[in-house]
Design a protein around this motif. Sequence first.
Motif, short mmCIF file in Angstrom:
data_model
loop_
_atom_site.label_atom_id
_atom_site.label_comp_id
_atom_site.label_asym_id
_atom_site.label_seq_id
_atom_site.Cartn_x
_atom_site.Cartn_y
_atom_site.Cartn_z
N LYS A 113 16.84 11.38 -30.36
CA LYS A 113 18.15 11.75 -29.82
C LYS A 113 18.49 13.15 -30.29
O LYS A 113 18.32 13.49 -31.44
N THR A 114 18.96 13.98 -29.35
CA THR A 114 19.49 15.29 -29.70
C THR A 114 20.88 15.44 -29.12
O THR A 114 21.23 14.80 -28.13
N THR A 115 21.65 16.27 -29.77
CA THR A 115 22.96 16.66 -29.25
C THR A 115 22.99 18.18 -29.27
O THR A 115 22.74 18.79 -30.31
N TYR A 171 13.99 24.36 -24.38
CA TYR A 171 13.99 23.02 -24.98
C TYR A 171 12.77 22.22 -24.51
O TYR A 171 12.13 21.52 -25.31
N ARG A 228 19.54 12.64 -24.88
CA ARG A 228 20.24 13.88 -25.21
C ARG A 228 21.64 13.91 -24.63
O ARG A 228 21.89 13.37 -23.56
N THR A 267 24.73 16.98 -24.06
CA THR A 267 25.01 18.42 -24.12
C THR A 267 26.48 18.63 -23.83
O THR A 267 27.01 18.09 -22.85
N ILE A 322 22.20 22.66 -32.37
CA ILE A 322 21.53 21.40 -32.00
C ILE A 322 21.40 20.53 -33.24
O ILE A 322 21.00 21.00 -34.31
N CYS A 332 19.92 16.41 -34.39
CA CYS A 332 19.03 15.37 -33.85
C CYS A 332 18.86 14.21 -34.82
O CYS A 332 19.21 14.30 -36.00
#
Length: 182
Positions: A131-133, A149, A160, A162, A176, A178
């Motif tokens: 998971k990324t933000t 990315y 993800r 954004t 970012i 994660c």
Amino acid sequence: MTLSLVKSMINSPKLRLSTAPLGFSRCNRWCVSLPNMSSKSIPFASLTISASSENAGKKEVVATEKAPAALGPYSQAIKANNLVFLSGVLGLILETGKFVSDSVEDQTEQVLKNMGEILKASGVDYSSVVKTTIMLADLGDFKKVNDIYAKYFPAPSPARSTYQVAALPLNAKIEIECIATL
């Protein structure tokens, strides 16, 4: 405290414990269900207890000198329960503490390089990220960021989110964070 809660649930006359199939699902662990529930109701709750894990509930700080230090009272990353949580990463150059440039493309590239060093110090890499933000100063940069990315997170890409935010630390263009699995 948790164990006493589980014991009280197990000994409760209103609950039935079973390892047999309930409703439409096969239960491979202890299953808890309420009596007189139709098969269209939620059939069970799966309960997993691990008393053997010595590290359960413990957290470990991850820090590396190969990426810029945290800007405040927080860690670059924390390991806990087989996961690694990376704090928001900026596109700062380690040696100068300044942004690589004012362009979102250059900052994105630097963010992901810094993130890679923190992941490496955690014992994982980009493929472990689940998971990324991404926080952007301007959501209009979405496509530019995606192009960069995608080089670091090929399919299957992590989940993800954004967001465009009002401001980022040091007036960054991008940040970012994660979560990765160990």
